[in-house]
Design a protein around this motif. Structure first.
Motif, PDB file in Angstrom:
ATOM      1  N   ASP A 415       0.896  -1.157   0.000  1.00  0.00           N
ATOM      2  CA  ASP A 415       0.000   0.000   0.000  1.00  0.00           C
ATOM      3  C   ASP A 415       0.932   1.204   0.000  1.00  0.00           C
ATOM      4  OD1 ASP A 415      -1.764   2.046   0.512  1.00  0.00           O
ATOM      5  OD2 ASP A 415      -2.504   1.241   2.409  1.00  0.00           O
ATOM      6  N   THR A 416       0.938   1.939  -1.106  1.00  0.00           N
ATOM      7  CA  THR A 416       1.960   2.967  -1.301  1.00  0.00           C
ATOM      8  C   THR A 416       1.380   4.361  -1.150  1.00  0.00           C
ATOM      9  OG1 THR A 416       1.535   3.007  -3.678  1.00  0.00           O
ATOM     10  CG2 THR A 416       3.205   1.457  -2.907  1.00  0.00           C
ATOM     11  N   THR A 420       1.725  13.591  -6.004  1.00  0.00           N
ATOM     12  CA  THR A 420       2.317  14.184  -7.197  1.00  0.00           C
ATOM     13  C   THR A 420       3.579  14.957  -6.770  1.00  0.00           C
ATOM     14  OG1 THR A 420       0.081  14.434  -8.069  1.00  0.00           O
ATOM     15  CG2 THR A 420       1.828  15.660  -9.190  1.00  0.00           C
ATOM     16  N   ASP A 506      -2.172  15.738   4.495  1.00  0.00           N
ATOM     17  CA  ASP A 506      -2.944  14.569   4.919  1.00  0.00           C
ATOM     18  C   ASP A 506      -2.957  14.440   6.433  1.00  0.00           C
ATOM     19  OD1 ASP A 506      -3.892  13.106   2.621  1.00  0.00           O
ATOM     20  OD2 ASP A 506      -1.805  12.741   2.106  1.00  0.00           O
ATOM     21  N   LYS A 527     -10.857  13.341  -3.009  1.00  0.00           N
ATOM     22  CA  LYS A 527     -10.287  12.254  -3.779  1.00  0.00           C
ATOM     23  C   LYS A 527     -11.422  11.451  -4.369  1.00  0.00           C
ATOM     24  CE  LYS A 527      -5.857  11.880  -3.822  1.00  0.00           C
ATOM     25  NZ  LYS A 527      -5.105  11.094  -4.789  1.00  0.00           N
ATOM     26  N   ARG A 532      -7.399  13.483  -7.596  1.00  0.00           N
ATOM     27  CA  ARG A 532      -7.423  14.640  -6.725  1.00  0.00           C
ATOM     28  C   ARG A 532      -8.152  15.791  -7.395  1.00  0.00           C
ATOM     29  NH1 ARG A 532      -1.513  16.055  -4.675  1.00  0.00           N
ATOM     30  NH2 ARG A 532      -1.831  18.196  -4.018  1.00  0.00           N
TER      31      ARG A 532
HETATM   32  C1  WT7 Z   1      -2.930  12.184  -2.205  1.00  0.00           C
HETATM   33  C2  WT7 Z   1      -2.000  12.504  -3.331  1.00  0.00           C
HETATM   34  C3  WT7 Z   1       0.774   9.577  -5.841  1.00  0.00           C
HETATM   35  C4  WT7 Z   1      -0.201   8.589  -6.046  1.00  0.00           C
HETATM   36  C5  WT7 Z   1      -1.442   9.025  -6.747  1.00  0.00           C
HETATM   37  C6  WT7 Z   1      -2.154  10.158  -6.092  1.00  0.00           C
HETATM   38  C7  WT7 Z   1      -3.784  10.253  -1.210  1.00  0.00           C
HETATM   39  C8  WT7 Z   1      -2.233   8.535  -2.184  1.00  0.00           C
HETATM   40  C9  WT7 Z   1      -2.422   6.911  -0.740  1.00  0.00           C
HETATM   41  C10 WT7 Z   1      -2.387   5.743   0.062  1.00  0.00           C
HETATM   42  C11 WT7 Z   1      -3.836   6.797   1.562  1.00  0.00           C
HETATM   43  C12 WT7 Z   1      -3.221   7.988  -0.306  1.00  0.00           C
HETATM   44  C13 WT7 Z   1      -3.294  11.200  -0.142  1.00  0.00           C
HETATM   45  C14 WT7 Z   1      -2.269  12.050  -0.875  1.00  0.00           C
HETATM   46  N1  WT7 Z   1      -3.088   8.974  -1.224  1.00  0.00           N
HETATM   47  N2  WT7 Z   1      -1.838   7.282  -1.908  1.00  0.00           N
HETATM   48  N3  WT7 Z   1      -1.667   4.666  -0.280  1.00  0.00           N
HETATM   49  N4  WT7 Z   1      -3.109   5.728   1.210  1.00  0.00           N
HETATM   50  N5  WT7 Z   1      -3.928   7.928   0.833  1.00  0.00           N
HETATM   51  O1  WT7 Z   1      -1.421  11.321  -6.190  1.00  0.00           O
HETATM   52  O2  WT7 Z   1      -3.195  12.913  -6.895  1.00  0.00           O
HETATM   53  O3  WT7 Z   1      -1.028  13.738  -5.916  1.00  0.00           O
HETATM   54  O4  WT7 Z   1      -2.754  12.604  -4.497  1.00  0.00           O
HETATM   55  O5  WT7 Z   1      -3.545  10.919  -2.435  1.00  0.00           O
HETATM   56  O6  WT7 Z   1      -4.364  11.982   0.285  1.00  0.00           O
HETATM   57  O7  WT7 Z   1      -2.035  13.293  -0.286  1.00  0.00           O
HETATM   58  P1  WT7 Z   1      -2.086  12.712  -5.937  1.00  0.00           P
END
Ligand code: WT7
Length: 652
Positions: A415-416, A420, A506, A527, A532
């Motif tokens: 779970d990663t 961005t 977060d 989300k 996002r």
């Molecule tokens: C936000 C970033 C970089 C991956 C794609 C999204 C949420 C992302 C998880 C996870 C819980 C997560 C956070 C973060 N998020 N991965 N494994 N567990 N929350 O990139 O569009 O820049 O969004 O996605 O809220 O801040 P992004």
């Protein structure tokens, strides 16, 4: 969400790495992780300097990290390299030369395989074509494409000549293109006539034509022929890819670029204003992307890897393209939707290409659960050895289903957590080295110094949640917001300016074992299906319609999408809105921003509840949206005003 909220969701289940997996893994034990992590934090320059030696440099760096102008950090200063070279040329002298780089499957079932050598050739040709169309080092190139091989080819071609790409997700609409192209002053845009989506041809070039009426910086358009739909080609401006790239020379040495040369801009939503142009640069991003991919996905030479994300998002940038090709791995790329022509399409692809590593999003997993186990059960998934999740918190039920029905209890799940902005995975488990826990992302990756703190920056104990911060720079971090240095400082570095910490945005919780569980955004970012969206952008789109006086957008929990969009809308005096107006507004947002931003609910109201200072009381709206989900429900204005008044009284 505040630190005073006690955490109740304690997950006790955990799964150790299977012994056979650990035995051949790139990182085999917790002790190895602890040792490397400690070194990466105590001596980041030594650690990253050593890692960087594994890449090709035209000229070696002089300084690993320069923090003199923090938060404008510089990595590998003095060094010159090229990411396209490191993803391609580096693999051509040995056995990887004829190894598949891309196994592509179109939605209609057509297939293409590109070996590293073939990909290199296509990238060189595309790079020469771009140069011939007037693209120089440092110029910005927009890319608005379906999931076809020409998309990564275009990105690698830009990287090769030092042009800065800005990929715009193919699901976005005219306005989203205009904003992004305009912000970066893109000189050229690469697109396609269309792509296949749900069994039909989805036109792209006509959308670009519409956008370009408002994009004076764009001089040339390069168009890939995919769907064969009729398109208008403007003489002098528009060029077909097959007529321009095919005849170009296949010799194009990679440009020697400074370590901090801008690599790409990727726009993402924030709480306020227009999307932010996250800027990533060459060497630090390359190293972060490649090293996380190597350890987190445990890439082995014979692996077939598949990330289902669209390359229009950062997940695709880092883990379908750069981090994967930098490791010389074989990457599956699929053009279409998971239910075309049937709901077993993904599992069919895994069986067909014998996929070993599968990386997808919780929203997709929840959709698969709904479609039923019979779909994955029809296919041979025995090639899988590792599963990944990204984009939003994964609920333990979805995690367990993924583990049992897809992984058959054999495959670790990573779970990663990342963003961005972080460029590469920041918190996760390393699959051969440590146990996983459903719903918990895990431990920080090398060099990522994270903490959960109070609003004041004090440490929070294991019983409470708080705000997630990163306390030291890391190589793949964003460098700035394109053309907006002040906003960069303000958004990410002002909250804990004294300490010099990065604000992730977060809420999180760190358990007694040091595992981080991410709870969700603390700002007005929502989300939706892992994507996002800024509530503010949707509000602006709504307000641009005559029917709207004021709008407030909030997210509310949704079984499949994670969060859905609810818009509270007040209409101008004298107008009585109808049910049909709701659809009009929903469609208006979809046209302005793209279908993913289409509100699930529109609720008309006389006025929006505000605090005395005029701030919309979002928390209240969030509660209302979450509590009354039934379709067609028109929240009674009386109730609404009463609630608002009550709150006003409470505050007064
Ligand atoms: C936000 C970033 C970089 C991956 C794609 C999204 C949420 C992302 C998880 C996870 C819980 C997560 C956070 C973060 N998020 N991965 N494994 N567990 N929350 O990139 O569009 O820049 O969004 O996605 O809220 O801040 P992004």
């Amino acid at each position: 969400m505040s630190e005073s909220i006690e955490h109740v969701l304690e997950e006790t289940r955990h799964f150790d790495p299977p012994a056979a997996f650990a035995a051949r893994a790139n990182l085999k034990s917790r002790a190895d992780y602890d040792r490397m992590y400690r070194e990466s934090i105590e001596n980041p320059e030594g650690f990253w300097g050593k890692v960087a030696e594994e890449f090709h440099w035209f000229k070696k760096w002089q300084r690993v990290l320069n923090a003199d102008a923090a938060p404008f950090y510089k990595w590998f200063e003095g060094g010159t390299t090229n990411l396209s070279y490191n993803c391609l040329d580096r693999h051509l002298d040995g056995p990887r030369k004829n190894k598949a780089a891309i196994l592509w499957e179109g939605e209609p079932g057509d297939q293409r395989t590109l070996t590293y050598q073939q990909l290199h050739r296509e990238v060189c040709k595309a790079a020469n074509a771009l140069k011939a169309l007037g693209v120089h080092k440092g110029d910005r190139v927009a890319i608005y494409m379906p999931m076809v091989p020409e998309l990564p080819i275009a990105m690698l071609a830009c990287a090769r000549i030092g042009a800065v790409h800005s990929v715009i997700f193919g699901g976005f609409s005219v306005n989203a293109i205009v904003d992004r192209v305009h912000d970066a002053a893109c000189k050229l845009i690469i697109t396609a006539d269309s792509g296949y989506r749900r069994g039909a041809v989805l036109p792209l070039k006509p959308v670009v034509d519409e956008a370009l009426k408002q994009c004076p910086t764009v001089e040339k358009v390069l168009v890939v022929k995919r769907g064969g739909n009729a398109v208008t080609m403007q003489a002098g401006r528009d060029h077909w890819w097959h007529e321009t790239v095919a005849p170009a020379s296949a010799v194009c040495p990679a440009e020697e670029l400074d370590a901090e040369h801008p690599l790409y801009i990727l726009y993402t939503s924030g709480s306020t204003g227009k999307p932010k142009g996250i800027l990533h640069t060459t060497a630090g991003y390359m190293i972060g992307a490649a090293v996380t991919a190597k350890y987190v996905f445990d890439l082995q030479e014979d692996d077939v890897y598949w990330c289902t994300a669209d390359i229009g998002w950062v997940t695709g940038h880092t883990y379908s393209v750069y981090g994967i090709f930098a490791n010389g791995t074989t990457s599956v790329m699929y053009e279409g939707t998971p239910n075309t022509p049937h709901e077993g399409r993904f599992w069919e692809i895994i069986e067909k290409y014998r996929v070993n590593i599968f990386y997808t999003a919780p929203t997709a997993i929840r959709t698969f659960i709904r479609w039923g186990d019979e779909w994955p059960n029809k296919y041979d998934l025995s090639s899988l050895r590792l599963l990944g999740s990204v984009g939003e918190p994964i609920n333990p039920e979805a995690w367990m289903w993924y583990h049992e029905v897809i992984g058959k209890g054999r495959c670790p799940i990573v779970d990663t957590w990342w963003q961005t902005e972080t460029g590469s995975i920041s918190i996760t488990t390393i699959p051969g080295a440590m146990p996983t826990k459903p719903g918990s992302a895990g431990l920080p990756f090398f060099g990522v110094k994270v903490a959960v703190v109070t609003e004041e920056g004090e440490a929070v104990d294991a019983k409470h949640s708080g705000t997630l911060v990163i306390q030291a720079p890391w190589p793949s971090m964003l460098r700035t917001l394109f053309g907006a240095d002040d906003r960069y400082k303000e958004v990410y570095w002002s909250k804990f300016a004294k300490q010099g910490w990065y604000l992730a945005g977060d809420g999180a919780f760190c358990d007694a074992n040091g595992y981080y569980m991410i709870i969700g955004r603390l700002d007005d970012v929502i989300k939706v299906s892992g994507h996002r969206l800024g509530t503010m952008e949707i509000e602006s789109a709504l307000v641009s319609h005559d029917l709207v006086a004021e709008a407030a957008v909030v997210g509310y929990p949704h079984d499949i999408k994670g969060q859905a969009i609810c818009a509270f809308v007040s209409v101008p005096r004298g107008i009585t809105p109808t049910e049909k107006d709701k659809d009009t507004l929903r469609n208006h947002v979809a046209t302005q921003l793209g279908p993913i931003a289409r509100p699930d609910q529109i609720r008309f109201t006389d006025s929006l509840p505000k605090t005395r200072s005029g701030k919309i009381m979002r928390r209240l709206l969030r509660d209302i949206a979450a509590g009354k989900e039934t379709k067609g429900d028109t929240t009674t204005l009386e109730d609404f005003t009463v609630l608002a008044k009550l709150r006003e009284h409470a505050e007064g």
